[in-house]
Design an enzyme around this catalytic site. Structure first.
Site, mmCIF file in Angstrom:
data_model
loop_
_atom_site.group_PDB
_atom_site.id
_atom_site.type_symbol
_atom_site.label_atom_id
_atom_site.label_comp_id
_atom_site.label_asym_id
_atom_site.label_seq_id
_atom_site.Cartn_x
_atom_site.Cartn_y
_atom_site.Cartn_z
ATOM 1 N N HIS A 1 0.859 -1.197 0.000
ATOM 2 C CA HIS A 1 0.000 0.000 0.000
ATOM 3 C C HIS A 1 0.885 1.234 0.000
ATOM 4 O O HIS A 1 1.351 1.674 1.041
ATOM 5 C CB HIS A 1 -0.917 -0.054 1.237
ATOM 6 C CG HIS A 1 -1.907 1.072 1.328
ATOM 7 N ND1 HIS A 1 -3.097 0.960 2.013
ATOM 8 C CD2 HIS A 1 -1.888 2.351 0.846
ATOM 9 C CE1 HIS A 1 -3.765 2.097 1.948
ATOM 10 N NE2 HIS A 1 -3.049 2.973 1.250
ATOM 11 N N HIS B 1 1.188 4.932 -2.460
ATOM 12 C CA HIS B 1 0.814 5.764 -3.606
ATOM 13 C C HIS B 1 2.103 6.389 -4.133
ATOM 14 O O HIS B 1 2.749 7.153 -3.388
ATOM 15 C CB HIS B 1 -0.165 6.853 -3.177
ATOM 16 C CG HIS B 1 -1.383 6.308 -2.482
ATOM 17 N ND1 HIS B 1 -2.580 6.137 -3.119
ATOM 18 C CD2 HIS B 1 -1.575 5.858 -1.205
ATOM 19 C CE1 HIS B 1 -3.468 5.631 -2.268
ATOM 20 N NE2 HIS B 1 -2.881 5.448 -1.098
ATOM 21 N N HIS C 1 -9.631 1.408 -0.764
ATOM 22 C CA HIS C 1 -9.503 2.032 0.547
ATOM 23 C C HIS C 1 -10.902 2.024 1.168
ATOM 24 O O HIS C 1 -11.870 2.502 0.544
ATOM 25 C CB HIS C 1 -9.057 3.488 0.411
ATOM 26 C CG HIS C 1 -7.606 3.679 0.087
ATOM 27 N ND1 HIS C 1 -6.995 3.067 -0.976
ATOM 28 C CD2 HIS C 1 -6.651 4.438 0.695
ATOM 29 C CE1 HIS C 1 -5.724 3.444 -1.005
ATOM 30 N NE2 HIS C 1 -5.483 4.273 -0.009
ATOM 31 N N GLU D 1 -10.940 3.724 6.441
ATOM 32 C CA GLU D 1 -9.830 4.583 6.891
ATOM 33 C C GLU D 1 -10.450 5.681 7.750
ATOM 34 O O GLU D 1 -10.116 5.824 8.928
ATOM 35 C CB GLU D 1 -9.084 5.177 5.680
ATOM 36 C CG GLU D 1 -7.933 6.105 6.055
ATOM 37 C CD GLU D 1 -7.250 6.753 4.846
ATOM 38 O OE1 GLU D 1 -7.827 6.731 3.737
ATOM 39 O OE2 GLU D 1 -6.131 7.293 5.029
ATOM 40 N N ASP E 1 1.916 3.976 2.786
ATOM 41 C CA ASP E 1 0.871 4.854 2.237
ATOM 42 C C ASP E 1 1.458 5.998 1.408
ATOM 43 O O ASP E 1 1.476 5.912 0.183
ATOM 44 C CB ASP E 1 -0.045 5.373 3.358
ATOM 45 C CG ASP E 1 -1.466 5.669 2.887
ATOM 46 O OD1 ASP E 1 -1.755 5.439 1.702
ATOM 47 O OD2 ASP E 1 -2.279 6.118 3.707
ATOM 48 N N ASP E 2 1.880 7.070 2.059
ATOM 49 C CA ASP E 2 2.463 8.228 1.361
ATOM 50 C C ASP E 2 3.721 8.629 2.124
ATOM 51 O O ASP E 2 3.712 9.598 2.910
ATOM 52 C CB ASP E 2 1.449 9.378 1.341
ATOM 53 C CG ASP E 2 0.186 8.995 0.587
ATOM 54 O OD1 ASP E 2 0.202 9.040 -0.649
ATOM 55 O OD2 ASP E 2 -0.802 8.612 1.247
#
Ligand code: HPA
Ligand code: ZN
Length: 335
Positions: free
Chosen positions: A17, A19, A197, A200, A278-279
Site C-alpha cells: 500500500h 501511492h 480504501h 480509513e 501509504d504516502d
C-alpha cells in the site's frame, strides 16, 4: 523496551500500500519544479515540510494533489519511481505493489501513457538494478464521478499487461464503494484484481460494501472494521488481508497516539494485517520507519513482525513462484 531496530531493518519486507505520488520528497518536488519551470507556493524544503500538518485525510489530499503538479514528463514519473525503489531497496524491501492516480494527471493535461510509461519503465529497470519485483495498481479517485472512472479504465485497457489491479482512493466520506460498482465489475471482467480504501475514515459499512459490491481481493486500511463484530468475523473467516499504514493513521489523526493503534488487536483477532507506508514522503517514513513506530508503541514481538511479513507475502499479487522465493527469504531470515 527498546525497539528491535536491527531485526526490523534486516527483515525482508513486502509493501502492498503505497501511492507513488505520495513518495514525492520535497527535495525532488523542488528539483522537478525547477526543471519544468513551475512556481511553487513554498520557498524552501523546510517550508514544505512545515506545511505537512494534517487534521484529517482531506487536509493531506489538498496538498498531495498540489504537490503532484510538478510531475509533467515521462522522465519525471521515472525519477519519482526510481527514487522510491532506491529508498526501499536500502530497507530490504523485496516486492512492492504501487498505486498510481492517473486522474490526478490526466485532469492536468498529462497523457495517461506519459504517466504509465514513466512508472512502468522505472519498475522494469528497478527490478534489474535493485532486485525488487513489483505490481502496479491503478486507483480511481472516488471524489470524481463513476463516468470519469469508467473513462479512465477504458484509457487503461490497452495497457492491461502493465497493470494488475484497480483500487479506490481519495476522499472517503460521502463517496462509498457503491458509487463505483459498475467500474469495478468491468475491471474484474477484464481480469484485473481489485482493492479499495475503506474504513480509513469511513464507517465499517463501507468495508462491507467494498467486499459485497466491488468484490475486492484485498482491503486498504480497514481500521474501522473492528467496530463491527459481524464484519470482523467475516474478515477472519475469509482471510482477506488488510494493508495497514501506521504513520499515515497517526498523521491523519485516525489514531491520536500510536499506542492506540488497532494493529495489535487485528493480529490478536487473527486478521491478515500487513504494515505499509501509504504516502511516505508526507507521513514521516517508509517501511522501516512504519515498522519501528508501531513496534515501539505496541510492543510487538519478533513473532508478530514475522507474521506481518508473512501476511504481506501471502496477500501480495506476486506470481506463485515469486511468493515461494519471498517466503524462503523470510524463513531464512527467521532462522
Ligand atoms: N487515503 C485516501 N486516498 C489517498 C491516500 C490515503 O491515505 N493517499 C493518497 N490517496
Ligand atoms: Zn492509501
Amino acid at each position: 523496551m527498546s525497539v528491535d531496530t536491527a531485526f526490523i531493518e534486516a527483515m525482508p519486507k513486502v509493501e502492498l500500500h503505497m501511492h507513488i505520488e505520495g513518495s514525492l520528497e520535497p527535495e525532488l518536488m523542488f528539483a522537478l519544479a525547477k526543471r519544468n519551470d513551475i512556481d511553487l507556493p513554498f520557498k524552501s524544503v523546510a517550508e514544505v515540510r512545515d506545511a505537512y500538518q494534517f487534521s484529517e485525510l482531506q487536509d493531506f489530499l489538498d496538498i498531495y494533489y498540489q504537490g503532484m503538479g510538478v510531475l509533467q514528463t515521462e522522465r519525471d514519473f521515472f525519477d519519482l519511481t526510481h527514487a522510491y525503489l532506491e529508498k526501499v531497496a536500502a530497507q530490504n524491501v523485496r516486492h512492492v505493489e504501487i498505486f498510481f492516480d492517473p486522474q490526478g494527471h490526466t485532469a492536468r493535461g498529462i497523457a495517461f501513457e506519459t504517466v504509465l510509461n514513466g512508472i512502468s519503465r522505472a519498475l522494469e529497470e528497478g527490478e534489474k538494478e535493485f532486485d525488487i519485483t513489483s505490481r502496479l495498481i491503478l486507483c480511481f479517485l472516488r471524489h470524481l464521478s463513476e463516468e470519469d472512472a469508467l473513462d479512465t479504465l477504458e484509457e487503461a485497457l490497452p495497457f492491461k499487461s502493465k497493470i494488475h489491479g484497480v483500487g479506490l482512493d481519495s476522499s472517503e466520506m460521502g463517496h462509498p464503494p457503491s458509487k463505483f460498482a459498475r467500474v469495478f465489475e468491468k475491471a474484474k471482467a477484464e481480469g484485473l484484481l481489485a482493492v479499495a480504501h475503506a474504513g480509513e475514515e469511513g464507517p465499517p459499512a463501507y468495508v462491507t460494501e467494498a467486499l459485497d459490491l466491488l468484490k475486492i481481493d484485498r482491503l486498504d486500511h480497514g481500521n474501522r472494521s473492528l467496530e463491527d463484530a459481524v464484519l470482523t468475523r467475516r474478515l477472519q473467516e475469509t482471510g482477506i488481508a488488510l494493508t495497514v499504514c501506521p504513520l499515515s493513521n497517526l498523521k491523519l489523526k485516525g489514531v491520536t497516539d500510536m499506542r492506540h493503534h488497532p494493529l495489535k488487536k487485528m493480529l490478536e483477532a487473527g486478521l491478515k494485517a500487513t504494515v505499509n507506508s501509504d504516502d511516505p514522503a508526507y507521513f514521516g517514513g517508509y517501511m522501516t520507519e512504519n515498522f519501528k513506530a508501531v513496534t515501539e508503541a505496541l510492543d510487538l514481538s519478533r513473532a508478530d513482525l514475522l507474521t506481518l511479513g508473512q501476511n504481506a507475502i501471502e496477500a501480495s499479487f506476486a506470481p506463485p513462484a515469486r511468493k515461494v522465493e519471498l517466503k524462503a527469504e523470510l524463513d531464512a531470515f527467521a532462522g
